[in-house]
Scaffold this motif. Structure first.
Motif, PDB file in Angstrom:
ATOM      1  N   SER A 342       1.009  -1.169   0.216  1.00  0.00           N
ATOM      2  CA  SER A 342       0.107  -0.081   0.096  1.00  0.00           C
ATOM      3  C   SER A 342       0.803   1.249   0.071  1.00  0.00           C
ATOM      4  CB  SER A 342      -0.869   0.057   1.041  1.00  0.00           C
ATOM      5  OG  SER A 342      -0.070  -0.126   2.356  1.00  0.00           O
ATOM      6  N   GLY A 343       0.295   2.260  -0.364  1.00  0.00           N
ATOM      7  CA  GLY A 343       1.027   3.722  -0.636  1.00  0.00           C
ATOM      8  C   GLY A 343       0.033   4.645   0.089  1.00  0.00           C
ATOM      9  N   ARG A 344       0.746   5.864   0.839  1.00  0.00           N
ATOM     10  CA  ARG A 344      -0.079   6.605   1.114  1.00  0.00           C
ATOM     11  C   ARG A 344       0.556   8.186   1.008  1.00  0.00           C
ATOM     12  NH1 ARG A 344      -2.288   5.947   6.949  1.00  0.00           N
ATOM     13  NH2 ARG A 344      -0.321   6.393   7.884  1.00  0.00           N
ATOM     14  N   TYR A 345      -0.289   9.171   0.600  1.00  0.00           N
ATOM     15  CA  TYR A 345       0.541  10.448   0.481  1.00  0.00           C
ATOM     16  C   TYR A 345      -0.442  11.477   1.345  1.00  0.00           C
ATOM     17  CZ  TYR A 345       0.970  15.418  -1.042  1.00  0.00           C
ATOM     18  OH  TYR A 345       1.319  16.665  -1.350  1.00  0.00           O
ATOM     19  N   THR A 346      -0.087  12.205   2.125  1.00  0.00           N
ATOM     20  CA  THR A 346      -0.797  13.263   2.877  1.00  0.00           C
ATOM     21  C   THR A 346      -0.040  14.552   2.968  1.00  0.00           C
ATOM     22  OG1 THR A 346      -1.221  11.254   4.577  1.00  0.00           O
ATOM     23  CG2 THR A 346      -1.927  13.552   5.260  1.00  0.00           C
ATOM     24  N   CYS A 347      -0.888  15.341   2.717  1.00  0.00           N
ATOM     25  CA  CYS A 347      -0.626  16.735   2.751  1.00  0.00           C
ATOM     26  C   CYS A 347      -1.256  17.753   3.780  1.00  0.00           C
ATOM     27  CB  CYS A 347      -0.800  17.457   1.346  1.00  0.00           C
ATOM     28  SG  CYS A 347      -0.263  19.356   1.315  1.00  0.00           S
ATOM     29  N   ILE A 348      -0.688  18.305   4.776  1.00  0.00           N
ATOM     30  CA  ILE A 348      -1.311  19.360   5.529  1.00  0.00           C
ATOM     31  C   ILE A 348      -0.766  20.732   5.397  1.00  0.00           C
ATOM     32  CG2 ILE A 348      -1.519  19.651   8.157  1.00  0.00           C
ATOM     33  CD1 ILE A 348      -2.620  16.771   7.284  1.00  0.00           C
ATOM     34  N   ASP A 349      -1.992  21.527   5.334  1.00  0.00           N
ATOM     35  CA  ASP A 349      -1.759  22.937   5.116  1.00  0.00           C
ATOM     36  C   ASP A 349      -2.196  23.888   5.893  1.00  0.00           C
ATOM     37  OD1 ASP A 349      -0.701  25.298   3.759  1.00  0.00           O
ATOM     38  OD2 ASP A 349      -2.150  25.055   2.198  1.00  0.00           O
ATOM     39  N   LEU A 350      -1.788  23.947   7.221  1.00  0.00           N
ATOM     40  CA  LEU A 350      -2.460  24.672   8.107  1.00  0.00           C
ATOM     41  C   LEU A 350      -2.139  26.300   7.766  1.00  0.00           C
ATOM     42  CD1 LEU A 350      -1.908  22.510  11.469  1.00  0.00           C
ATOM     43  CD2 LEU A 350      -3.792  22.786  10.188  1.00  0.00           C
ATOM     44  N   ASP A 351      -2.721  27.042   8.292  1.00  0.00           N
ATOM     45  CA  ASP A 351      -2.636  28.655   8.106  1.00  0.00           C
ATOM     46  C   ASP A 351      -1.560  29.014   8.773  1.00  0.00           C
ATOM     47  OD1 ASP A 351      -2.641  31.511   8.562  1.00  0.00           O
ATOM     48  OD2 ASP A 351      -4.795  31.461   7.697  1.00  0.00           O
ATOM     49  N   LYS A 352      -0.204  29.338   8.045  1.00  0.00           N
ATOM     50  CA  LYS A 352       0.874  29.706   8.629  1.00  0.00           C
ATOM     51  C   LYS A 352       0.920  30.852   9.511  1.00  0.00           C
ATOM     52  CE  LYS A 352       5.525  29.486   9.478  1.00  0.00           C
ATOM     53  NZ  LYS A 352       6.419  29.722   8.424  1.00  0.00           N
ATOM     54  N   ARG A 357       2.500  27.129  11.765  1.00  0.00           N
ATOM     55  CA  ARG A 357       3.120  25.713  11.352  1.00  0.00           C
ATOM     56  C   ARG A 357       3.266  25.627   9.759  1.00  0.00           C
ATOM     57  NH1 ARG A 357       2.270  21.808  15.244  1.00  0.00           N
ATOM     58  NH2 ARG A 357       2.394  20.342  14.006  1.00  0.00           N
ATOM     59  N   ASP A 358       4.332  24.854   9.424  1.00  0.00           N
ATOM     60  CA  ASP A 358       4.606  24.817   7.990  1.00  0.00           C
ATOM     61  C   ASP A 358       3.941  24.047   7.604  1.00  0.00           C
ATOM     62  OD1 ASP A 358       6.898  26.973   7.657  1.00  0.00           O
ATOM     63  OD2 ASP A 358       7.935  25.736   9.073  1.00  0.00           O
ATOM     64  N   LEU A 359       3.947  23.905   5.910  1.00  0.00           N
ATOM     65  CA  LEU A 359       3.385  22.833   5.235  1.00  0.00           C
ATOM     66  C   LEU A 359       4.242  21.550   5.330  1.00  0.00           C
ATOM     67  CD1 LEU A 359       1.563  22.394   2.623  1.00  0.00           C
ATOM     68  CD2 LEU A 359       3.468  22.622   1.266  1.00  0.00           C
ATOM     69  N   GLU A 360       3.326  20.361   5.448  1.00  0.00           N
ATOM     70  CA  GLU A 360       3.610  19.358   5.859  1.00  0.00           C
ATOM     71  C   GLU A 360       3.195  18.183   4.768  1.00  0.00           C
ATOM     72  OE1 GLU A 360       3.622  18.219  10.455  1.00  0.00           O
ATOM     73  OE2 GLU A 360       1.752  19.182   9.696  1.00  0.00           O
ATOM     74  N   ASN A 361       4.340  17.324   4.216  1.00  0.00           N
ATOM     75  CA  ASN A 361       4.134  16.267   3.157  1.00  0.00           C
ATOM     76  C   ASN A 361       4.582  15.285   3.814  1.00  0.00           C
ATOM     77  OD1 ASN A 361       2.630  17.638   0.488  1.00  0.00           O
ATOM     78  ND2 ASN A 361       4.281  19.035   0.896  1.00  0.00           N
ATOM     79  N   GLN A 362       3.733  13.999   3.823  1.00  0.00           N
ATOM     80  CA  GLN A 362       4.234  12.652   4.312  1.00  0.00           C
ATOM     81  C   GLN A 362       3.997  11.775   3.035  1.00  0.00           C
ATOM     82  OE1 GLN A 362       2.494  10.584   7.791  1.00  0.00           O
ATOM     83  NE2 GLN A 362       4.637  10.749   8.418  1.00  0.00           N
ATOM     84  N   TYR A 363       4.920  10.720   2.895  1.00  0.00           N
ATOM     85  CA  TYR A 363       4.945   9.779   1.974  1.00  0.00           C
ATOM     86  C   TYR A 363       5.116   8.361   2.578  1.00  0.00           C
ATOM     87  CZ  TYR A 363       5.907  13.837  -0.884  1.00  0.00           C
ATOM     88  OH  TYR A 363       5.824  15.109  -1.585  1.00  0.00           O
ATOM     89  N   THR A 364       4.198   7.401   2.472  1.00  0.00           N
ATOM     90  CA  THR A 364       4.144   6.028   3.284  1.00  0.00           C
ATOM     91  C   THR A 364       4.083   4.817   2.225  1.00  0.00           C
ATOM     92  OG1 THR A 364       3.453   7.344   5.355  1.00  0.00           O
ATOM     93  CG2 THR A 364       3.268   4.933   5.172  1.00  0.00           C
ATOM     94  N   LEU A 365       4.988   4.264   2.560  1.00  0.00           N
ATOM     95  CA  LEU A 365       4.942   2.896   1.858  1.00  0.00           C
ATOM     96  C   LEU A 365       4.514   1.541   2.878  1.00  0.00           C
ATOM     97  CD1 LEU A 365       5.092   1.441  -0.848  1.00  0.00           C
ATOM     98  CD2 LEU A 365       7.520   0.876  -0.329  1.00  0.00           C
TER      99      LEU A 365
END
Length: 404
Positions: A342-352, A357-365
């Motif tokens: 499985s694979g997952r991509y998550t992007c969190i864009d909270l109002d800086k 908080r800075d932009l977060e990108n997470q990639y999971t295998l």
């Protein structure tokens, strides 16, 4: 009731269950179907008793700006350990569920608003099918929010839920829910869920601090229902022989909320008591399954009428509502030997500007081996978290799930 008394009652109930099971000459249920299934002599009640645990090992490494990895840390813990009870009372139309959490993670979060006691109770809810396709729920249970939270932690496709769930979920709360479903055609089903709840999360024992919490969810099944409620289970373990799709959306309003993440996060305390803000959260999600292939997509958006907490004189307290948006895309394929990748991509864009908080990108295998479906499985995954203007971080996890 004191903590010692609670423990005494709890272990007495366990002892009683063991005595009942030993006195009856009925065979134990099949693995994964509970430890003990009880039925009243007059068939007016039933109870299934189950238990589950998750054993997790995690290692993280920071990305070295000069190349390679540094600052390795690792830990091993009992991620979840739970007891579950469900069945019906008086009539099959009146069902119930109780779930107790026993691990440190399950019990954490106690405060003066929960009598400074461990939070044993996850679910305690009664469900009454009072008329045709209408069902009313009363008690503490999951609110009809994002799909990933509604999926049981024991039925996840990867080791744990995504960053989107961590930042935006509305989780459990005491309240009332109304469920209903109907068919537009022979295959097209529509399900609606409405909820009114307290607004401060689970196991709160004090008075309601702010306003109330309102949630509405609409689910569309254009190709009909999933087998065995597969829309709320990770992976296509059933191997759906026809394409199945659920499209859904939830709208959540927490009036005069006093926490930083709707009914989650920390309390926003100020010189007058609590800072209150109307917090709105939107969830849009989808689940698709067909012959071992699965896809789940989630989008979350949170806003507030005034997200920066202030004292009565207008000075800022330092607390803020976590406003912004997130996207989570996840897919997997289950092979006939019950291995899944499985694979997952998550992007969190909270109002800086507001949250800092800075932009977060997470990639999971992820890689999973299902020995007895979700009831006995071994899962591992490797994630890379990229945070804008910061060094990245790798995380490796290995988890065993055992569910009686």
């Amino acid at each position: 009731m004191t903590l010692i008394e609670m423990k005494s009652v709890f272990f007495s109930f366990l002892l009683f269950s063991c005595l009942v099971s030993s006195s009856q000459e009925t065979p134990a249920p099949k693995f994964g179907n509970g430890i003990l299934n009880l039925m009243g002599q007059d068939s007016t009640w039933s109870m299934k008793i189950g238990a589950r645990m998750q054993l997790l090992s995690t290692t993280t490494w920071d990305e070295d700006p000069n190349g390679g990895l540094t600052n390795s840390t690792s830990n091993a813990l009992i991620r979840r350990a739970r007891l579950k009870f469900d069945g019906f009372a008086y009539s099959p139309k009146l069902t119930y569920k109780i779930e107790l959490g026993l691990s440190n993670r399950d019990l954490s979060g106690g405060s003066e608003f929960t009598s400074n006691a461990p939070r044993y109770i996850l679910d305690a809810v009664v469900m009454w099918n009072f008329y045709k396709n209408f069902e009313v729920w009363f008690g503490q249970t999951k609110l009809p929010g994002n799909m990933e939270r509604i999926i049981s932690s024991g039925n996840l496709q990867q080791v744990d839920r995504s960053l989107l769930n961590q930042r935006f979920t509305i989780d459990r709360e005491m309240g009332v829910q109304l469920w209903h479903h109907f068919n537009l055609s022979d295959t097209f089903m529509v399900r609606e869920k409405l909820s009114i709840a307290n607004g401060e999360g689970r196991n709160v024992t004090s008075e309601n601090l702010g306003g109330h919490h309102y949630t509405a969810r609409l689910e569309l099944f254009p190709f009909g229902k999933f087998e065995n409620n597969g829309e709320y289970s990770g992976s296509d373990l059933i191997q759906e022989q026809k394409p199945k799709l659920m499209l859904a959306g939830s709208y959540d309003i927490n009036q005069n909320a006093v926490k930083t993440r709707s009914n989650q996060g920390t309390y926003m305390v100020n010189d007058a008591g609590f800072y209150e803000s109307n917090i709105n959260t939107v969830f849009i999600d989808a689940m698709f399954k067909y012959k071992g292939f699965s896809f789940m997509g989630e989008y979350a958006y949170r806003s507030a009428n005034d997200p920066i907490a202030k004292n009565s004189d207008g000075t800022e307290t330092g607390d803020v509502v976590w406003v912004g948006n997130g996207l989570n895309l996840q897919s997997g394929f289950l092979f006939t030997n019950n291995w899944e990748i499985s694979g997952r991509y998550t992007c969190i864009d909270l109002d800086k500007i507001i949250t800092g908080r800075d932009l977060e990108n997470q990639y999971t295998l992820g890689l999973s081996k299902y020995i007895v479906g979700h009831k006995l499985k071994v899962q591992t995954d490797l994630s890379y978290l990229s945070i804008k203007n910061n060094q990245g971080q790798f995380m490796g996890r290995l988890q065993v799930e055992l569910h009686f």
